[in-house]
Design an enzyme around this catalytic site. Structure first.
Site, PDB file in Angstrom:
ATOM      1  N   PRO A 299       0.973  -1.171  -0.105  1.00 48.28           N
ATOM      2  CA  PRO A 299       0.077  -0.113   0.017  1.00 48.28           C
ATOM      3  C   PRO A 299       0.940   1.387  -0.032  1.00 48.28           C
ATOM      4  O   PRO A 299       1.998   1.259   0.602  1.00 48.28           O
ATOM      5  CB  PRO A 299      -0.870  -0.059   1.509  1.00 48.28           C
ATOM      6  N   GLY A 300       0.332   2.071  -0.599  1.00 50.32           N
ATOM      7  CA  GLY A 300       1.038   3.536  -0.865  1.00 50.32           C
ATOM      8  C   GLY A 300       0.172   4.636  -0.705  1.00 50.32           C
ATOM      9  O   GLY A 300       0.014   5.362   0.429  1.00 50.32           O
ATOM     10  N   ARG A 301      -0.571   4.779  -1.925  1.00 50.15           N
ATOM     11  CA  ARG A 301      -1.681   5.862  -1.761  1.00 50.15           C
ATOM     12  C   ARG A 301      -2.576   5.694  -0.647  1.00 50.15           C
ATOM     13  O   ARG A 301      -3.008   6.973   0.065  1.00 50.15           O
ATOM     14  CB  ARG A 301      -2.375   5.637  -2.994  1.00 50.15           C
ATOM     15  N   CYS A 373       0.100  28.121 -17.918  1.00 46.58           N
ATOM     16  CA  CYS A 373      -0.294  28.513 -19.291  1.00 46.58           C
ATOM     17  C   CYS A 373      -0.543  27.410 -19.891  1.00 46.58           C
ATOM     18  O   CYS A 373      -0.178  27.141 -20.882  1.00 46.58           O
ATOM     19  CB  CYS A 373       1.142  29.044 -19.988  1.00 46.58           C
TER      20      CYS A 373
END
Length: 445
Positions: A299-301, A373
C-alpha cells in the site's frame, strides 16, 4: 468544533472551528503565514496510524501465514516518511535509484527494501545487490540475464520475484490499470512468459526465486480483482512446483487500494478486504493441494493519500458564462498542475473547501484552476464554493498525499511547494520549498 464534510476525505486531525480549518490543532491561516502557500500539509500521526492499521489488518487476516507490508514509496517518499513507516513495521517498496537511495539514507536496512522497475539500469541493480535489497522484481525475460550477470560479477545470488501479468484488469483509468496484456509491466501468464521466467530463474545459479508478484492497478474500490489475481498466482505457483519441484515461498499481491477523493466516494474497507482475500487464498491453496505461502502487500496511496492536503491562496476569481446558459466561477490559486498533475493527466476528481473563514453565502458552481499557461491546468473540475469567495482566501484540497509531490514538476519554472509535517512535535518542513535560486542553480548557461 466540528469535522469537515466527509471525514474519510481529510487527514485524521482535521477540525473546523468557526469556519477555519485546523490540522493538528494549528489553523490554516497560521500554517499559511508560517510556511507560505501553496504547501502540502502532512498529518504525521494519521500517516503512522494508517501504516500500522494496514500491517495489523493483513497480519491478523492471514495468520498463521507470515505477512510483510511494504510502503509503496512512489506515492510519496522522503527520509522522514521512510523512518515513520519503518517504525510501524513496514518495509519500503522502491522503483528507482532515487527512491532506493532515500530509503537507505533513512536507515532502512536493505533486506526490508524491494526494487521494482520495467527498465532497471545496471547502476540501480548494482546498488540493490551491494546494499542487500531483499527482492528485485523481475519485469521481463531480458532482465533475468541482466540481473544474473550483475549478481555473478559481484559474487552474489540475487533474490528475485517475477511480476506476473495476470489479465485481471482493475483501477480507475487505463494509465493506472497494470494487469491487462497490452501494457509495459510484467510477464504474461496467458502467453506462458511468466512460467518461462520462473523456470529459468529456478535453474540459474546466481538467482534465488523469492516468490511471485502481482499488481493489478491503482485506486481500486472493488476488492474482487485482488482475489482473482491471487488465485491466478497460486495456480501458477502450483504449476511451477509440478514442473520443477520448486514451491515458491512468497506471494506479493501488490497494492492499489482506493481512497476517497470527493465526498461522494468511500475508501476501501481494508479489514474486510484483508479477511475476504485471506479466505480466498486459503480456499485456493486447499483446492490446489499446496501449502500456504507467506504474503506481502504494497500500500502507498492508501497510507499517505488521505493524510495530506494542499493549502492554496486564491488569486483571480472570474465568472464565466456557459454556452448552455448559466455561469461558472473560475477560482485561480497560486499552484496548479505543477503540484498536482493528476486532474490533467487522467481526469482525477478532487474536492476543495474554504479553509480560512466562515461564510454564509450560498454555494455556486465553481472550477478551481492553477496559474499555468495551459487551459487544462485544473485542480478541481467541479465543486460548489461560497458565492463570496474572493482574492486572498485560503482553499484546502484534501487527499493529495499521493501523488501530489511525487509527480510535481517545475512547469513554467514554478518552484515546487514544501511538505510540512504536522502533529509530531513542532510543525516543520520535511521537504523544503524550492526557490527560483534552486531553478537557476541547475541552469549552466
Amino acid at each position: 468544533m466540528t469535522h469537515p464534510t466527509s471525514p474519510d476525505l481529510w487527514p485524521e486531525s482535521t477540525t473546523v472551528v468557526d469556519g477555519v480549518l485546523h490540522l493538528g490543532g494549528l489553523s490554516a491561516p497560521w500554517l499559511a503565514q508560517t510556511f507560505g502557500t501553496p504547501a502540502y500539509l502532512l498529518d504525521v500521526p494519521g500517516l503512522r496510524r494508517r501504516a500500522a492499521d494496514y500491517r495489523r489488518a493483513f497480519t491478523e487476516a492471514f495468520a498463521p501465514a507470515e505477512v510483510s507490508v511494504y510502503y509503496a514509496g512512489k506515492a510519496f517518499l522522503s527520509t522522514a516518511v521512510a523512518r515513520w513507516v519503518q517504525a510501524e513495521g513496514l518495509g519500503i517498496d522502491t522503483a528507482s535509484a532515487g527512491e532506493l537511495a532515500t530509503a537507505l539514507a533513512a536507515g532502512v536496512e536493505g533486506a526490508a527494501i524491494g526494487l521494482h522497475g520495467n527498465n532497471k539500469s545496471v547502476e540501480e541493480i548494482d546498488l540493490a545487490l551491494e546494499r542487500g535489497v531483499g527482492r528485485l522484481v523481475i519485469d521481463s525475460l531480458p532482465e533475468i540475464d541482466l540481473v544474473a550477470a550483475r549478481a555473478a560479477a559481484l559474487g552474489r545470488r540475487a533474490p528475485v520475484m517475477v511480476r506476473v501479468t495476470t489479465g485481471v484488469h482493475a483501477g480507475g483509468h487505463d494509465f493506472i490499470a497494470t494487469a491487462h496484456e497490452d501494457q509495459k509491466f510484467g510477464l504474461s501468464l496467458a502467453s506462458g512468459a511468466a512460467l518461462e521466467a520462473l523456470e529459468r530463474i529456478v535453474a540459474h545459479e546466481h538467482l534465488d526465486l523469492v516468490g511471485l508478484h502481482s499488481h493489478i492497478g491503482s485506486q481500486i474500490l472493488d476488492p474482487e480483482g485482488f482475489a482473482a489475481a491471487a488465485a491466478a498466482l497460486l495456480g501458477l505457483r502450483a504449476t511451477l512446483v509440478q514442473r520443477t519441484g520448486h514451491l515458491a515461498g512468497e506471494l506479493d499481491l501488490g497494492g492499489g487500494y482506493g481512497i476517497a477523493y470527493t465526498p461522494q466516494e468511500q475508501a476501501v474497507d481494508i479489514d474486510a478486504l484483508a479477511r475476504s482475500l485471506a479466505a480466498a487464498c486459503r480456499a485456493e491453496c486447499e483446492r490446489l493441494g499446496t501449502a500456504q505461502p507467506s504474503y506481502s502487500f504494497e500500500p502507498g496511496r492508501a497510507i499517505v493519500g488521505p493524510n495530506m492536503l494542499t493549502l492554496y491562496r486564491v488569486g483571480t476569481v472570474k465568472p464565466v458564462r456557459l454556452d448552455g446558459g448559466g455561469s461558472r466561477l473560475y477560482v485561480s490559486v497560486d499552484g496548479g498542475m505543477s503540484d498536482n498533475i493528476r486532474p490533467a493527466l487522467y481526469g482525477a476528481d478532487y474536492h476543495a473547501e474554504i479553509a480560512g473563514r466562515s461564510s454564509s453565502a450560498g454555494p455556486v458552481p465553481a472550477r478551481v484552476v492553477g496559474k499555468h499557461c495551459e487551459s487544462g491546468d485544473i485542480v478541481v473540475r467541479d465543486v460548489d464554493l461560497p458565492a463570496d469567495i474572493r482574492t486572498g482566501d485560503l482553499l484546502a484540497v484534501p487527499a493529495t498525499g499521493a501523488y501530489g509531490r511525487s509527480m510535481a514538476s517545475q512547469y513554467n519554472l514554478v518552484p515546487r511547494p514544501p511538505v510540512v509535517a504536522v502533529g509530531e512535535g513542532q510543525p516543520r518542513e520535511i521537504v523544503r520549498r524550492e526557490t527560483v535560486d534552486d531553478l537557476l542553480a541547475l541552469d549552466l548557461g
